[in-house]
Design a protein around this motif. Sequence first.
Motif, PDB file in Angstrom:
ATOM      1  N   THR A  43     109.858  48.365  77.649  1.00 34.32           N
ATOM      2  CA  THR A  43     110.702  49.168  77.107  1.00 34.32           C
ATOM      3  C   THR A  43     111.541  48.913  75.624  1.00 34.32           C
ATOM      4  N   ALA A  44     111.329  49.538  74.815  1.00 33.93           N
ATOM      5  CA  ALA A  44     112.058  49.072  73.649  1.00 33.93           C
ATOM      6  C   ALA A  44     113.986  49.195  73.766  1.00 33.93           C
ATOM      7  N   THR A  45     113.895  48.301  74.581  1.00 33.55           N
ATOM      8  CA  THR A  45     115.816  48.193  75.034  1.00 33.55           C
ATOM      9  C   THR A  45     115.949  47.199  73.764  1.00 33.55           C
ATOM     10  N   GLN A  46     117.372  47.311  73.290  1.00 32.79           N
ATOM     11  CA  GLN A  46     118.007  46.759  72.333  1.00 32.79           C
ATOM     12  C   GLN A  46     118.231  45.010  72.797  1.00 32.79           C
ATOM     13  N   ALA A  47     117.171  44.668  73.680  1.00 31.61           N
ATOM     14  CA  ALA A  47     117.048  43.235  73.666  1.00 31.61           C
ATOM     15  C   ALA A  47     115.852  42.636  72.970  1.00 31.61           C
ATOM     16  N   LEU A  48     114.951  43.912  73.313  1.00 31.01           N
ATOM     17  CA  LEU A  48     114.112  43.722  73.096  1.00 31.01           C
ATOM     18  C   LEU A  48     113.587  43.604  71.388  1.00 31.01           C
ATOM     19  N   HIS A  63     105.592  50.499  75.840  1.00 26.78           N
ATOM     20  CA  HIS A  63     105.083  50.969  76.721  1.00 26.78           C
ATOM     21  C   HIS A  63     105.981  52.404  76.814  1.00 26.78           C
ATOM     22  N   HIS A  64     107.701  51.964  77.001  1.00 25.14           N
ATOM     23  CA  HIS A  64     108.755  52.726  77.428  1.00 25.14           C
ATOM     24  C   HIS A  64     108.815  53.130  75.963  1.00 25.14           C
ATOM     25  N   GLY A  65     109.249  53.993  75.379  1.00 27.34           N
ATOM     26  CA  GLY A  65     109.729  54.263  73.863  1.00 27.34           C
ATOM     27  C   GLY A  65     111.261  55.017  73.926  1.00 27.34           C
ATOM     28  N   PHE A  66     111.180  55.774  73.092  1.00 27.10           N
ATOM     29  CA  PHE A  66     112.605  56.673  73.347  1.00 27.10           C
ATOM     30  C   PHE A  66     111.760  58.308  73.445  1.00 27.10           C
ATOM     31  N   PHE A  67     113.190  58.932  73.348  1.00 31.99           N
ATOM     32  CA  PHE A  67     112.680  60.310  73.382  1.00 31.99           C
ATOM     33  C   PHE A  67     111.977  61.414  74.486  1.00 31.99           C
ATOM     34  N   TRP A  68     112.825  60.726  75.476  1.00 32.87           N
ATOM     35  CA  TRP A  68     111.647  61.800  76.871  1.00 32.87           C
ATOM     36  C   TRP A  68     112.168  62.998  76.831  1.00 32.87           C
ATOM     37  N   LYS A  69     111.592  63.891  78.217  1.00 30.14           N
ATOM     38  CA  LYS A  69     111.651  65.080  78.036  1.00 30.14           C
ATOM     39  C   LYS A  69     112.679  65.359  78.904  1.00 30.14           C
ATOM     40  N   ASN A  70     113.657  65.894  78.720  1.00 33.05           N
ATOM     41  CA  ASN A  70     115.407  66.551  79.253  1.00 33.05           C
ATOM     42  C   ASN A  70     116.097  65.660  78.952  1.00 33.05           C
ATOM     43  N   GLU A  71     115.759  64.758  78.148  1.00 30.06           N
ATOM     44  CA  GLU A  71     116.779  63.559  77.636  1.00 30.06           C
ATOM     45  C   GLU A  71     117.497  64.413  76.816  1.00 30.06           C
ATOM     46  N   SER A  72     119.324  64.184  76.811  1.00 30.16           N
ATOM     47  CA  SER A  72     118.929  64.704  75.357  1.00 30.16           C
ATOM     48  C   SER A  72     119.087  64.103  74.255  1.00 30.16           C
ATOM     49  N   VAL A  74     121.400  63.998  71.179  1.00 30.81           N
ATOM     50  CA  VAL A  74     121.805  64.207  70.511  1.00 30.81           C
ATOM     51  C   VAL A  74     121.838  62.258  70.731  1.00 30.81           C
ATOM     52  N   ILE A  75     121.602  61.334  69.193  1.00 25.60           N
ATOM     53  CA  ILE A  75     121.625  60.049  69.382  1.00 25.60           C
ATOM     54  C   ILE A  75     122.972  59.357  68.677  1.00 25.60           C
ATOM     55  N   ARG A  76     123.450  58.622  70.174  1.00 30.46           N
ATOM     56  CA  ARG A  76     124.823  58.574  70.147  1.00 30.46           C
ATOM     57  C   ARG A  76     124.268  57.220  71.289  1.00 30.46           C
ATOM     58  N   GLY A  77     125.516  56.335  71.257  1.00 27.48           N
ATOM     59  CA  GLY A  77     125.722  55.565  72.100  1.00 27.48           C
ATOM     60  C   GLY A  77     124.909  54.585  72.237  1.00 27.48           C
ATOM     61  N   MET A  78     124.447  53.977  73.383  1.00 23.94           N
ATOM     62  CA  MET A  78     123.243  53.013  72.979  1.00 23.94           C
ATOM     63  C   MET A  78     121.665  53.199  72.557  1.00 23.94           C
ATOM     64  N   LYS A  79     121.378  55.022  72.456  1.00 26.11           N
ATOM     65  CA  LYS A  79     120.826  55.484  71.701  1.00 26.11           C
ATOM     66  C   LYS A  79     120.634  54.887  70.143  1.00 26.11           C
ATOM     67  N   HIS A  80     122.070  55.239  69.511  1.00 22.43           N
ATOM     68  CA  HIS A  80     121.869  55.457  68.311  1.00 22.43           C
ATOM     69  C   HIS A  80     122.327  54.103  67.967  1.00 22.43           C
ATOM     70  N   LYS A  81     122.597  53.055  68.043  1.00 24.42           N
ATOM     71  CA  LYS A  81     122.379  51.879  68.360  1.00 24.42           C
ATOM     72  C   LYS A  81     120.955  51.368  68.054  1.00 24.42           C
ATOM     73  N   ARG A  82     119.882  51.666  69.177  1.00 20.09           N
ATOM     74  CA  ARG A  82     118.601  51.090  69.223  1.00 20.09           C
ATOM     75  C   ARG A  82     118.164  51.773  67.947  1.00 20.09           C
ATOM     76  N   ILE A  83     118.270  52.309  67.683  1.00 20.21           N
ATOM     77  CA  ILE A  83     117.476  53.614  66.375  1.00 20.21           C
ATOM     78  C   ILE A  83     118.702  52.975  65.380  1.00 20.21           C
ATOM     79  N   LYS A  84     119.699  53.136  65.678  1.00 18.15           N
ATOM     80  CA  LYS A  84     119.909  51.949  64.117  1.00 18.15           C
ATOM     81  C   LYS A  84     119.519  50.866  63.569  1.00 18.15           C
ATOM     82  N   ALA A  85     119.362  50.102  64.732  1.00 13.28           N
ATOM     83  CA  ALA A  85     118.904  49.022  64.275  1.00 13.28           C
ATOM     84  C   ALA A  85     117.413  48.286  63.579  1.00 13.28           C
ATOM     85  N   LEU A  86     116.969  49.920  64.585  1.00  9.86           N
ATOM     86  CA  LEU A  86     115.310  49.611  63.701  1.00  9.86           C
ATOM     87  C   LEU A  86     115.143  49.624  62.291  1.00  9.86           C
TER      88      LEU A  86
END
Length: 252
Positions: A43-48, A63-72, A74-86
Amino acid sequence: MQLHEFEHYLNTLLKPEQIKDFCPNGLQIQGRDKVNKVITGVTATQALIDQAIAEKADALVVHHGFFWKNESYVIRGMKHKRIKALLANDISLFAYHLPLDIHPTLGNNAQLAKLFSIDNVAPLEVGNALSVAVRGEFSAELSPKMLEQRISEQLNRTCLHIAAPSNKAIKTVAWCSGGGQGYIELAAEQGIDAFISGEVSEQTTHVAREMDIHFYCAGHHATERYGAKALAEHFNQHLPVEAKFIDIDNPA
């Protein structure tokens, strides 16, 4: 190798176009043009992501990335931190969900067959070569306790066993890595002795008891470590890159 070459290789290997999924499969976040070092994980966690940064990786394959069906969206919070780091570290993110479950040799289900010594693997959904759930058999009958011990030892975690009322011996088995517990009824309808998955639902217990099939819950993460691990080994053997599997522990 070039990023576009690595992307083409992955898509040719895992064939994401063959199956409808709950997320985009393939390149999700674009990084630098050259790929020399690859990290794989579940999973593309912050730790990984932090580990990939520390390893100076050019690409992360999960195996588990981002942008799942039915999720928001909006890129903020945890998702923002992960994507920003990449993006800040110019690391590409590739994700393959169902394609990595069903791959005939590198996939999670295929790797579980090897770990548990299951032979004659075939689709559980009859007539569907891309069935997410599969079936097979053991070379000799196992007692329910023996299979519980084999799963627990191979995955290094305690396996939950809901016994069939008859406590029958196990010769045939079906399985689906991750959250595939919903396939237990189909397995029971086919007269299969036991079903293995990564998760359990409230109704799973009732199906096992009322349809006389053993059920083993082996952990979502634990049943999906091995596809990503096999990918890293495959890359090291077949591509001009250095690849490493990193396991971020998850008890679920």
